[in-house]
Design an enzyme around this catalytic site. Structure first.
Site: not given
Length: 199
Positions: A13-14, A69, A154
Protein backbone atom coordinates in the site's frame (compact mmCIF):
# COMPACT_ATOMS: atom_id res chain seq x y z
CA UNK A 1 16.45 9.74 -18.24
CA UNK A 2 14.53 8.00 -15.46
CA UNK A 3 16.20 7.70 -12.07
CA UNK A 4 15.35 4.85 -9.72
CA UNK A 5 14.84 5.17 -6.00
CA UNK A 6 13.98 2.36 -3.63
CA UNK A 7 11.22 2.73 -1.07
CA UNK A 8 12.23 0.93 2.10
CA UNK A 9 9.03 -0.90 2.92
CA UNK A 10 7.45 -4.29 2.40
CA UNK A 11 4.00 -2.67 2.57
CA UNK A 12 2.53 -2.69 -0.97
CA UNK A 13 0.00 0.00 0.00
CA UNK A 14 2.83 2.40 0.84
CA UNK A 15 4.70 1.59 -2.38
CA UNK A 16 1.58 2.32 -4.43
CA UNK A 17 0.84 5.52 -2.53
CA UNK A 18 4.42 6.82 -2.75
CA UNK A 19 4.70 5.98 -6.45
CA UNK A 20 1.56 8.05 -7.13
CA UNK A 21 2.78 10.96 -5.01
CA UNK A 22 6.21 10.97 -6.66
CA UNK A 23 4.78 10.61 -10.18
CA UNK A 24 2.62 13.69 -9.69
CA UNK A 25 5.65 15.97 -9.39
CA UNK A 26 8.65 13.91 -10.53
CA UNK A 27 7.64 11.56 -13.37
CA UNK A 28 11.36 11.12 -14.12
CA UNK A 29 11.82 9.16 -10.87
CA UNK A 30 10.77 5.52 -10.67
CA UNK A 31 9.90 4.24 -7.21
CA UNK A 32 10.81 0.57 -6.79
CA UNK A 33 9.87 -1.74 -3.94
CA UNK A 34 12.34 -3.15 -1.45
CA UNK A 35 12.88 -6.91 -1.26
CA UNK A 36 15.71 -7.06 1.25
CA UNK A 37 15.80 -7.96 4.94
CA UNK A 38 13.61 -5.94 7.26
CA UNK A 39 15.71 -4.05 9.82
CA UNK A 40 14.80 -3.81 13.48
CA UNK A 41 12.96 -0.52 13.99
CA UNK A 42 14.18 0.24 17.49
CA UNK A 43 14.20 4.02 17.25
CA UNK A 44 12.23 6.19 19.64
CA UNK A 45 11.16 8.76 17.05
CA UNK A 46 9.72 8.67 13.53
CA UNK A 47 13.00 10.13 12.24
CA UNK A 48 15.08 7.41 13.94
CA UNK A 49 13.03 4.62 12.38
CA UNK A 50 12.88 6.23 8.93
CA UNK A 51 16.67 6.51 8.86
CA UNK A 52 17.12 2.90 10.04
CA UNK A 53 14.94 1.66 7.17
CA UNK A 54 16.39 3.95 4.50
CA UNK A 55 19.99 3.09 5.40
CA UNK A 56 19.22 -0.63 5.24
CA UNK A 57 17.56 -0.33 1.83
CA UNK A 58 20.33 1.85 0.43
CA UNK A 59 23.01 -0.58 1.63
CA UNK A 60 21.12 -3.58 0.22
CA UNK A 61 20.36 -2.13 -3.23
CA UNK A 62 23.02 0.51 -3.83
CA UNK A 63 20.23 2.90 -4.84
CA UNK A 64 19.15 6.12 -3.15
CA UNK A 65 16.52 5.06 -0.64
CA UNK A 66 13.39 6.67 0.76
CA UNK A 67 11.79 5.47 3.95
CA UNK A 68 8.68 6.73 5.64
CA UNK A 69 7.95 6.22 9.29
CA UNK A 70 4.50 7.42 10.11
CA UNK A 71 1.67 7.07 12.53
CA UNK A 72 -1.25 8.68 14.23
CA UNK A 73 -0.73 10.92 17.25
CA UNK A 74 -3.75 11.47 19.50
CA UNK A 75 -3.63 14.57 21.68
CA UNK A 76 -5.56 13.16 24.65
CA UNK A 77 -3.17 10.18 24.69
CA UNK A 78 -0.12 12.43 24.87
CA UNK A 79 0.79 11.78 21.23
CA UNK A 80 0.30 8.00 21.32
CA UNK A 81 0.18 5.64 19.52
CA UNK A 82 2.89 7.65 17.66
CA UNK A 83 5.88 5.48 16.72
CA UNK A 84 3.96 2.45 18.03
CA UNK A 85 1.02 2.93 15.64
CA UNK A 86 1.69 -0.23 13.62
CA UNK A 87 2.04 -2.33 16.79
CA UNK A 88 -0.57 -0.69 19.03
CA UNK A 89 -2.46 -3.96 19.57
CA UNK A 90 0.67 -6.16 19.61
CA UNK A 91 3.50 -7.32 17.38
CA UNK A 92 1.24 -9.02 14.83
CA UNK A 93 0.90 -5.69 13.00
CA UNK A 94 -2.87 -6.26 12.82
CA UNK A 95 -4.29 -3.05 11.35
CA UNK A 96 -7.89 -3.80 12.31
CA UNK A 97 -6.94 -4.74 15.88
CA UNK A 98 -4.93 -1.52 16.19
CA UNK A 99 -7.88 0.56 15.00
CA UNK A 100 -10.38 -1.23 17.25
CA UNK A 101 -8.17 -0.86 20.32
CA UNK A 102 -7.73 2.87 19.71
CA UNK A 103 -11.47 3.38 19.31
CA UNK A 104 -12.09 1.41 22.51
CA UNK A 105 -9.58 3.51 24.43
CA UNK A 106 -11.32 6.70 23.30
CA UNK A 107 -14.90 5.43 23.72
CA UNK A 108 -15.72 7.87 26.53
CA UNK A 109 -13.85 10.86 25.07
CA UNK A 110 -16.13 13.65 23.82
CA UNK A 111 -15.79 14.89 20.24
CA UNK A 112 -14.05 18.19 21.13
CA UNK A 113 -11.22 16.20 22.70
CA UNK A 114 -10.68 13.66 19.91
CA UNK A 115 -8.11 15.77 18.02
CA UNK A 116 -5.28 13.89 16.36
CA UNK A 117 -2.81 14.19 13.54
CA UNK A 118 -1.15 11.87 11.11
CA UNK A 119 2.62 12.39 11.00
CA UNK A 120 4.94 11.25 8.23
CA UNK A 121 8.71 11.52 8.49
CA UNK A 122 10.58 10.70 5.29
CA UNK A 123 14.28 9.97 5.21
CA UNK A 124 16.31 10.08 2.01
CA UNK A 125 19.63 8.25 2.21
CA UNK A 126 22.06 8.50 -0.69
CA UNK A 127 24.74 5.93 -1.60
CA UNK A 128 27.45 8.35 -0.45
CA UNK A 129 26.02 8.17 3.09
CA UNK A 130 24.46 11.62 3.22
CA UNK A 131 20.86 11.90 4.29
CA UNK A 132 17.93 14.28 4.58
CA UNK A 133 14.88 14.04 6.85
CA UNK A 134 11.59 15.92 6.35
CA UNK A 135 8.24 15.79 8.12
CA UNK A 136 4.62 16.32 7.15
CA UNK A 137 1.63 16.57 9.49
CA UNK A 138 -2.07 16.22 8.72
CA UNK A 139 -4.32 17.51 11.50
CA UNK A 140 -7.83 16.27 12.18
CA UNK A 141 -9.82 14.28 14.68
CA UNK A 142 -10.96 10.72 15.25
CA UNK A 143 -14.41 9.45 14.35
CA UNK A 144 -16.39 7.28 16.77
CA UNK A 145 -16.54 4.36 14.34
CA UNK A 146 -14.80 3.27 11.18
CA UNK A 147 -16.31 4.15 7.81
CA UNK A 148 -15.22 3.77 4.21
CA UNK A 149 -13.32 1.01 2.50
CA UNK A 150 -10.46 3.07 1.12
CA UNK A 151 -6.99 3.71 2.43
CA UNK A 152 -5.38 1.53 5.07
CA UNK A 153 -4.34 1.58 8.71
CA UNK A 154 -6.18 4.24 10.70
CA UNK A 155 -7.64 5.95 7.60
CA UNK A 156 -11.24 4.78 8.27
CA UNK A 157 -11.38 6.65 11.60
CA UNK A 158 -9.42 9.82 10.71
CA UNK A 159 -11.38 12.95 9.73
CA UNK A 160 -9.00 15.61 8.33
CA UNK A 161 -9.53 19.25 9.20
CA UNK A 162 -10.63 21.73 6.53
CA UNK A 163 -13.61 19.85 5.13
CA UNK A 164 -16.97 21.58 4.63
CA UNK A 165 -19.17 21.47 7.74
CA UNK A 166 -21.78 18.75 7.46
CA UNK A 167 -19.88 16.99 4.67
CA UNK A 168 -16.90 15.67 6.59
CA UNK A 169 -15.60 12.24 5.63
CA UNK A 170 -13.00 9.89 7.03
CA UNK A 171 -9.98 9.24 4.84
CA UNK A 172 -11.42 5.76 4.33
CA UNK A 173 -14.15 7.50 2.30
CA UNK A 174 -11.71 9.53 0.18
CA UNK A 175 -10.47 8.49 -3.23
CA UNK A 176 -6.81 7.59 -3.60
CA UNK A 177 -6.25 10.77 -5.64
CA UNK A 178 -7.77 12.94 -2.90
CA UNK A 179 -5.64 11.34 -0.23
CA UNK A 180 -2.43 11.47 -2.27
CA UNK A 181 -2.91 15.19 -2.85
CA UNK A 182 -3.31 16.13 0.81
CA UNK A 183 -1.99 13.41 3.11
CA UNK A 184 0.82 13.64 5.64
CA UNK A 185 3.05 11.77 3.18
CA UNK A 186 2.17 14.19 0.38
CA UNK A 187 3.01 17.11 2.68
CA UNK A 188 6.34 15.58 3.66
CA UNK A 189 7.16 14.80 0.03
CA UNK A 190 6.44 18.42 -0.95
CA UNK A 191 9.28 19.41 1.37
CA UNK A 192 11.51 16.66 -0.02
CA UNK A 193 10.85 17.09 -3.75
CA UNK A 194 13.33 19.96 -4.35
CA UNK A 195 16.06 17.84 -2.74
CA UNK A 196 15.62 15.07 -5.31
CA UNK A 197 17.02 17.19 -8.13
CA UNK A 198 20.50 15.81 -7.52
CA UNK A 199 19.28 12.27 -8.24
Amino acid sequence: MTSRIVLATHNPHKVEEFAAIVAATRPDIEVVGYDGPEPVEDGTTFADNALIKARAACAHTGLPALADDSGICVDVLGGAPGVFSAYWAGHRKDARANLDLLLDQLADIADPHRSAQFVSTIALVRPDGTHTVVEGTWPGRLAREASGGGGFGYDPIFIPNGQPAGAERTVGEWSADEKNADSHRARAFTALAPLLEAL
